[in-house]
Design a protein around this motif. Structure first.
Motif, PDB file in Angstrom:
ATOM      1  N   TYR A 197       0.807  -1.030  -0.085  1.00  0.00           N
ATOM      2  CA  TYR A 197       0.069   0.164   0.090  1.00  0.00           C
ATOM      3  C   TYR A 197       0.919   1.173  -0.122  1.00  0.00           C
ATOM      4  O   TYR A 197       1.820   1.381   0.998  1.00  0.00           O
ATOM      5  CB  TYR A 197      -0.742  -0.064   1.297  1.00  0.00           C
ATOM      6  CG  TYR A 197      -1.996   1.286   1.068  1.00  0.00           C
ATOM      7  CD1 TYR A 197      -3.049   0.919   0.388  1.00  0.00           C
ATOM      8  CD2 TYR A 197      -1.607   2.410   1.753  1.00  0.00           C
ATOM      9  CE1 TYR A 197      -3.972   2.212   0.428  1.00  0.00           C
ATOM     10  CE2 TYR A 197      -2.686   3.335   1.755  1.00  0.00           C
ATOM     11  CZ  TYR A 197      -3.780   3.230   0.780  1.00  0.00           C
ATOM     12  OH  TYR A 197      -4.549   4.272   0.949  1.00  0.00           O
ATOM     13  N   ASP A 198       0.600   2.219  -0.961  1.00  0.00           N
ATOM     14  CA  ASP A 198       1.242   3.300  -1.080  1.00  0.00           C
ATOM     15  C   ASP A 198       0.775   4.454  -0.358  1.00  0.00           C
ATOM     16  O   ASP A 198      -0.316   5.010  -0.713  1.00  0.00           O
ATOM     17  CB  ASP A 198       1.657   3.682  -2.654  1.00  0.00           C
ATOM     18  CG  ASP A 198       2.428   4.954  -2.914  1.00  0.00           C
ATOM     19  OD1 ASP A 198       2.860   5.351  -1.905  1.00  0.00           O
ATOM     20  OD2 ASP A 198       2.643   5.238  -4.029  1.00  0.00           O
ATOM     21  N   PHE A 199       1.263   5.077   0.815  1.00  0.00           N
ATOM     22  CA  PHE A 199       0.763   6.000   1.372  1.00  0.00           C
ATOM     23  C   PHE A 199       0.885   7.463   0.949  1.00  0.00           C
ATOM     24  O   PHE A 199       0.610   8.407   1.525  1.00  0.00           O
ATOM     25  CB  PHE A 199       1.412   6.192   2.924  1.00  0.00           C
ATOM     26  CG  PHE A 199       0.841   4.893   3.800  1.00  0.00           C
ATOM     27  CD1 PHE A 199      -0.239   4.999   4.540  1.00  0.00           C
ATOM     28  CD2 PHE A 199       1.349   3.713   3.569  1.00  0.00           C
ATOM     29  CE1 PHE A 199      -0.880   3.929   5.223  1.00  0.00           C
ATOM     30  CE2 PHE A 199       0.973   2.482   4.500  1.00  0.00           C
ATOM     31  CZ  PHE A 199      -0.209   2.768   5.370  1.00  0.00           C
ATOM     32  N   GLY A 200       1.922   7.390  -0.193  1.00  0.00           N
ATOM     33  CA  GLY A 200       2.351   8.628  -0.720  1.00  0.00           C
ATOM     34  C   GLY A 200       3.570   9.264  -0.228  1.00  0.00           C
ATOM     35  O   GLY A 200       3.896   8.795   0.982  1.00  0.00           O
ATOM     36  N   SER A 201       4.118  10.146  -0.806  1.00  0.00           N
ATOM     37  CA  SER A 201       5.553  10.951  -0.044  1.00  0.00           C
ATOM     38  C   SER A 201       6.479  10.120  -0.004  1.00  0.00           C
ATOM     39  O   SER A 201       7.478  10.061   0.914  1.00  0.00           O
ATOM     40  CB  SER A 201       5.150  11.341   1.029  1.00  0.00           C
ATOM     41  OG  SER A 201       4.134  12.672   0.936  1.00  0.00           O
ATOM     42  N   GLY A 202       6.545   8.530  -0.722  1.00  0.00           N
ATOM     43  CA  GLY A 202       7.447   7.713  -0.674  1.00  0.00           C
ATOM     44  C   GLY A 202       7.347   6.429   0.325  1.00  0.00           C
ATOM     45  O   GLY A 202       8.170   5.733   0.555  1.00  0.00           O
ATOM     46  N   VAL A 203       6.333   6.606   1.196  1.00  0.00           N
ATOM     47  CA  VAL A 203       6.015   5.528   2.352  1.00  0.00           C
ATOM     48  C   VAL A 203       5.111   4.581   1.568  1.00  0.00           C
ATOM     49  O   VAL A 203       4.050   4.973   1.060  1.00  0.00           O
ATOM     50  CB  VAL A 203       5.571   6.428   3.284  1.00  0.00           C
ATOM     51  CG1 VAL A 203       5.224   5.424   4.328  1.00  0.00           C
ATOM     52  CG2 VAL A 203       6.300   7.468   3.909  1.00  0.00           C
ATOM     53  N   ALA A 204       5.494   3.332   1.914  1.00  0.00           N
ATOM     54  CA  ALA A 204       4.892   2.140   1.605  1.00  0.00           C
ATOM     55  C   ALA A 204       5.033   1.061   2.448  1.00  0.00           C
ATOM     56  O   ALA A 204       5.976   0.974   3.276  1.00  0.00           O
ATOM     57  CB  ALA A 204       5.299   1.663   0.192  1.00  0.00           C
ATOM     58  N   LEU A 205       3.889   0.240   2.756  1.00  0.00           N
ATOM     59  CA  LEU A 205       3.599  -0.892   3.533  1.00  0.00           C
ATOM     60  C   LEU A 205       3.501  -2.212   2.792  1.00  0.00           C
ATOM     61  O   LEU A 205       2.499  -2.201   2.232  1.00  0.00           O
ATOM     62  CB  LEU A 205       2.573  -0.622   4.530  1.00  0.00           C
ATOM     63  CG  LEU A 205       2.455  -1.563   5.755  1.00  0.00           C
ATOM     64  CD1 LEU A 205       3.666  -1.801   6.755  1.00  0.00           C
ATOM     65  CD2 LEU A 205       1.184  -1.225   6.587  1.00  0.00           C
TER      66      LEU A 205
END
Length: 249
Positions: free
Chosen positions: A212-220
């Protein structure tokens, strides 16, 4: 003569400005619950599923030329006198025949345990959500399996790894990922391992999960990874639930 040299130097410098301006340096950092490489746990000091590892690296793309270099690192625990894996790689990306190609070389470095150092050449082709990649060992040993550095007389060169990966966005910011790989050990590794126990078998690894891409380069990322031939490799090939939080800068 000096004026001509200065003029030539200036022209070369000006000509490279567009490429330098479009060059891109990115960094990444991640924390994972278990680092698996080709389906195998990279922490053999603990048998439990939760074996956290810190990871990160840098990538530099030379503008639109297609050339790139990079470095990636991870904490590991499967070698005496070493606790880190440091990868150095470089390659060339291009498009031909409607396929995105990627060819290059990668060296896995284990400071303090040089017998595990391994170098591979790789080639990959991506079409739509599918990527097929083959890696071929050119170093004398393959992660220490042949014992070449200790004078075994056996080599790990020509060991191969084939991987087919799938990645497709199935909902906004949610990507389904799946992969299956096959490791083929060369004859030298098989003969060497047969001296101490039984001949090492080729094996298949697999992975299935979502990111899952949270935006701003953050992903889980959450999923499962593992491999077959557990009767030979033991708990390191066991299927594990894995969670990874990453940030790209």
């Amino acid at each position: 003569m000096q004026k001509r040299t200065l003029r030539t130097t200036l022209c070369v410098a000006l000509a490279t400005l567009p490429m330098l301006a479009s060059a891109q340096l990115t960094a990444n950092v991640a924390l994972t619950s278990n680092y698996k490489f080709r389906g195998q746990d990279q922490d053999t000091g603990r048998t439990r599923a939760f074996k956290p590892a810190i990871q990160g690296g840098f990538d530099y793309a030379f503008g639109e030329s297609g050339w790139y270099v990079g470095n990636w690192n991870s904490s590991v625990n499967w070698l005496s006198g070493n606790s880190i894996e440091s990868d150095l790689y470089g390659g060339y990306k291009f498009t031909a025949g409607g396929v995105n190609w990627d060819v290059g070389a990668l060296t896995y470095i284990y400071p303090g345990a040089k017998g595990a150092n391994t170098t591979e050449l790789y080639g990959a082709g991506s079409f739509g959500p599918l990527t097929l990649k083959y890696s071929h060992t050119i170093s004398k040993d393959y992660f220490g399996w042949a014992g070449e550095s200790s004078g075994s007389g056996y080599k790990g060169r020509n060991t191969g790894y084939l991987n087919l990966a799938f990645a497709q966005e199935v909902a906004p910011s949610l990507t389904l990922k799946a992969a299956v790989g096959y490791t083929r050990f060369n004859g030298g590794i098989k003969d060497y391992t047969a001296l101490t126990s039984s001949k090492i078998p080729n094996y298949v690894d697999y992975a299935l999960g979502v990111s899952y891409d949270f935006g701003s380069g953050v992903a889980l990322y959450g999923g499962v990874q593992g491999a077959n031939k557990k009767d030979y490799f033991g708990f390191v090939n066991k299927t594990r639930g894995i969670v990874t939080l990453s940030k790209t800068l």
